[in-house]
Scaffold this motif. Structure first.
Motif, PDB file in Angstrom:
ATOM      1  N   ALA A  30       2.335   2.939 -10.911  1.00  0.00           N
ATOM      2  CA  ALA A  30       1.000   2.568 -10.375  1.00  0.00           C
ATOM      3  C   ALA A  30       1.248   0.712 -10.179  1.00  0.00           C
ATOM      4  CB  ALA A  30      -0.034   2.920 -11.524  1.00  0.00           C
ATOM      5  N   SER A  33       0.765  -0.660  -6.574  1.00  0.00           N
ATOM      6  CA  SER A  33      -0.127  -0.211  -5.827  1.00  0.00           C
ATOM      7  C   SER A  33      -1.529  -0.647  -6.443  1.00  0.00           C
ATOM      8  CB  SER A  33      -0.262   1.457  -5.782  1.00  0.00           C
ATOM      9  OG  SER A  33      -0.390   2.161  -6.788  1.00  0.00           O
ATOM     10  N   ARG A  35      -5.424   0.753  -6.376  1.00  0.00           N
ATOM     11  CA  ARG A  35      -6.325   1.975  -6.371  1.00  0.00           C
ATOM     12  C   ARG A  35      -7.752   1.208  -6.134  1.00  0.00           C
ATOM     13  NH1 ARG A  35      -7.147   6.929 -10.589  1.00  0.00           N
ATOM     14  NH2 ARG A  35      -8.469   8.342  -9.380  1.00  0.00           N
ATOM     15  N   TYR A  59      -5.283   4.046  -1.918  1.00  0.00           N
ATOM     16  CA  TYR A  59      -4.101   3.656  -2.747  1.00  0.00           C
ATOM     17  C   TYR A  59      -3.352   2.725  -1.672  1.00  0.00           C
ATOM     18  CZ  TYR A  59      -5.057   7.117  -6.234  1.00  0.00           C
ATOM     19  OH  TYR A  59      -5.567   7.905  -7.224  1.00  0.00           O
ATOM     20  N   SER A  89      -3.768  11.690  -8.113  1.00  0.00           N
ATOM     21  CA  SER A  89      -3.677  10.412  -8.195  1.00  0.00           C
ATOM     22  C   SER A  89      -2.075  10.085  -7.996  1.00  0.00           C
ATOM     23  CB  SER A  89      -4.078   9.678  -9.440  1.00  0.00           C
ATOM     24  OG  SER A  89      -3.656  10.113 -10.526  1.00  0.00           O
ATOM     25  N   ARG A  93      -0.437   7.108  -5.467  1.00  0.00           N
ATOM     26  CA  ARG A  93       0.589   6.167  -5.994  1.00  0.00           C
ATOM     27  C   ARG A  93       2.004   6.189  -5.438  1.00  0.00           C
ATOM     28  NH1 ARG A  93      -1.353   7.013 -12.410  1.00  0.00           N
ATOM     29  NH2 ARG A  93      -3.357   5.671 -12.297  1.00  0.00           N
ATOM     30  N   LYS A  97       3.669   3.560  -3.159  1.00  0.00           N
ATOM     31  CA  LYS A  97       4.911   2.744  -3.516  1.00  0.00           C
ATOM     32  C   LYS A  97       5.882   2.805  -2.379  1.00  0.00           C
ATOM     33  CE  LYS A  97       8.140   2.636  -7.428  1.00  0.00           C
ATOM     34  NZ  LYS A  97       8.436   3.363  -8.664  1.00  0.00           N
TER      35      LYS A  97
END
Length: 296
Positions: A30, A33, A35, A59, A89, A93, A97
């Motif tokens: 995470a 990124s 969100r 994201y 999610s 992510r 990435k």
């Protein structure tokens, strides 16, 4: 007695370490990124606005880039009557990435609406994306759609039926390509006419009983020689109906000369086709990066 107590504690300790490792991995994934959650893509004063279903998450990579990032809009599956963006999610992510902006959407479900209403929601989510994604570092001229199961069928439909966008005032479909992961519903016209499998009547709830709707909501009949390129994946152990309709869709694209790549992944069942996206270096991500033009 203390030895037995120690043996009992080993599985607990192993489970705790496993959870900690998973948390660390998710945190590390995470970190690159950002969100932004629950953004409405339909105006709140619209007569059909649904505060829970007309929302999406974005994201975006944290790092800046000289050129805006390609955009992937992901449409979840769930048999047209269940599912939520919140379950995916990990896809958002991992795409972020890998230097893409991911848009994970909700849409209204059956029995509240029929599939045409779901398709409209997906179109409106893409429309919102084309108008707003630059604020998140995304390129509005490089929007791709992706979906699994029912979401794959919806992704194929909105990528191939330009009339759905014309309803909302767009003369040109903004979708530049589609990634279909074990898609369901590519040819519901054929499927619902035959009713070959147990409990097929359940699909008359989301699709209704009008065969003209079945055909209109089947990407198989909307695709043309001008349709955008596609990546199509099916599991070798998926449901027979998905295996058959995906193969026939591939043949239809080939007949029309639509640029696409079709692969059957050995050993994969229907659910496994989406859970594999937890790992960013699986085949779908590797080919997706090239397909959308994401820089490594």
């Amino acid at each position: 007695m203390s030895f037995l107590r120690l043996l009992w504690q080993i599985p607990v300790a192993f489970f705790a370490v496993s959870l900690l490792s998973l948390f660390i991995h998710e945190y590390a994934t995470a970190r690159p990124s950002v969100r932004t959650k629950d953004i409405p893509y339909v105006k709140a004063d619209a007569p059909d606005f649904d505060a829970e279903r007309h929302v999406l998450d974005v994201y975006a990579p944290k790092q800046k880039a000289e050129r805006p990032f390609p955009v992937v809009v992901f449409i979840h599956g769930g048999n047209w009557d269940s599912g939520s963006k919140n379950l995916y999610s990990f896809i958002g992510r991992r795409l972020a990435k890998q230097k893409m902006v991911a848009v994970i959407i909700n849409y209204r479900l059956s029995p509240a609406v029929l599939v045409p209403g779901m398709a409209d929601d997906c179109v409106r989510a893409v429309l919102w994306t084309s108008q707003n994604i630059a604020e998140f570092g995304g390129d509005p001229n490089r929007i791709f759609v992706m979906g699994h199961s029912a979401g794959g069928g919806l992704a194929a439909l909105i990528a191939t039926d330009d009339r759905l966008f014309q309803t909302f005032g767009l003369t040109q479909n903004p979708i530049k390509g589609a990634i279909l992961d074990d898609p369901a519903g590519l040819n519901m016209f054929d499927y619902l006419q035959k009713m070959e499998y147990p409990n097929d009547e359940q699909y008359l709830v989301p699709f209704g009983k009008d065969s003209t709707v079945w055909r209109a909501m089947s990407a198989h009949y909307q695709v043309t020689s001008a349709s955008p390129p596609m990546l199509i994946y099916a599991g070798s152990r998926t449901y027979p109906s998905i295996a058959s309709s995906t193969q026939k869709f591939h043949e239809r694209l080939r007949e029309l000369g639509v640029k696409h790549d079709y692969k059957v992944l050995p050993g994969k069942k229907h659910v496994g086709m989406v859970t594999q996206l937890y790992w960013q270096n699986n085949l779908i991500y590797r080919e997706l990066r090239t397909f959308v033009g994401a820089k490594s």
